[in-house]
Write a protein that holds these residues in place. Sequence first.
Motif: not given
Length: 609
Positions: A91, A55, A51, A88, A105
């Motif tokens: 997510s 994050l 990730p 992404e 994530d």
Amino acid sequence: MFSSKFLPFPSNPSLPLSPSPHTHLFNPSLLPQNPLPSPNIPFKSVRLLQPKPVLSSPSGDQSNPASAPASLPKNQSSETQETQEAQEAISEFLQQSGVSAADSDLISSNSPRYLAMLVDGVKELDELSLWDSWKSEGKESVAGDVGFKKKVFYMAKEKGDNGKVAFLESVGLSLSSAMNVARYLSAETLPCLIHRVKCMKEMLFCGSNDGGLIGKNARRMMMFLSITIDEEVQQTLSFFEKIEARRGGLETLGSNNASFQYLIESFPRLLLLSVESHMKPMVEFLENIGVPRERMINVILLFPPIIFCNIEVIKRRVLAFKEVAAMDKDVGKVLVKYPWILSTSIQDNYKVVLSFFNLEKVPTVSVHRAIKSWPHLLGCSTSKLKLMVEQFDELGVRNKKLGLVIAKSPQLLLRKPRELLQVISYLEHLGLDNEAIGRIIGRCPEIFATSIEKTLKRKIEFLTGIGVLRAHLPRVIKKYPELLVSDVDRTLLPRMTYLMTLGLTGKDIAFMVRRFSPLLGYSIEEVLRPKVEFLVNTMERPITDVVDYPRYFSYSLEKKIKPRFWVLRGRNVECSLKDMLGKNDEEFAVEYLAADSMHVPLPLLINKK
């Protein structure tokens, strides 16, 4: 398997928690360490990324050249960028469904097959230039010049599972299984599903991996099953068969991640059960009757259908076994060993088994003790039990005596008649007749449940090895049959070694064992050492005195050896160990005490002294 040149996902990335109302619904520690790809779903290789650093850690300057990763080849860098954008996109899509940013994530980082499927779908539409004509049902068209990330987002949206497939893969299911289960859960929202899985794992999978013990018990339960079964047991057997067909077989049944995957794949409606109104009351009830929380998984994995039963139904079925377990907590212990006692077929057979032994005039209390110790008996048909009971009858073991035998070694009833006959034949070969064998089975029935090669022959070899003549073996075994089930390395050899350190020879010990075979069964610290020290240090006798009278070790030090020694010393009387200890109280008084003391009980007389 992914190519080793690809960048791997972290097995458990550290993510900050979002203040979202769904933040704590998903626990990262519950994610599988290495999600297994399904070999049946072809896909193009996609490199998986960690990730984004923002994050996982807000610290660190990403613009710092010293901390930047080494530059990648242009083609690889492009694929890496695409994969990161795809993660992404997934997510963001999950967050639209109400999942927290942290959970989103984690899911996108641990669903590689799902990600690959979306990426392949996007690339296929790109290659065929179909984006301009491709439309989501009832939605606006997607222009071909839309960015890659947006296309992955639309592709995830078009799948229609609302992110459930990605989540199910992230907790261990293969992509194909995740897709099948997701269809079953179409009416569920993803945040609720995440919460339910988290609670379920906390309640049922809180114990550590059991090293294959659950799988071994599953095999044992199947091995001793010989009655007509109900639908619930049939479902359980089908569950076992599916697991056995996989790599690792039933030995993987106690592995937390694998077990959860197997349960969900075979019983997807498990994820539809209410946590508050069904799961928690059931778990609390099982704990109240003695099932430890860490052993809850034993019950569920060995009998999954029980989790769908109404709590009142479970209570009624447990009540049927109150006589087997004297206390409520004992019911839980039996349930951990043999969860099938809650099935209707086993409950019906329980009544049949009780009736069978009642006709054989075996005390019911003995039958209950046998079931409590070895509940697998309840899966055995009475026709098979009858075969073993007939073999016992030929040895004179019946009625109350049979009750004592099965209460001590209930597993004997589950052996095959030929296995029992082989042990009997071996003992006959050693010189024991049927009458002696009948007495032995009454005193030490576990002998007849052992292996001839691995257990009995090894003990005989030990005895002959220390000098016990083969002609003396029948006497030794009849006097102390427990020798045949004593552990050579942990019991017999240490006692042998201790006696030799006192100055006794191997010949002395062989002579002692022949005369008093329980000798090597006594604890060194609790029996042998204290009595040897009293003999040598206080009584001032040579250790060789025990060679002539090894039975010395069988008498209580405090209640017999010391009192009699002090009486004799007070009268300046010397005698052998046999004369001192081998007589009963009356004989001892007549031999060594004054005639005017004869009317006084020996214990009182000793106390006066």
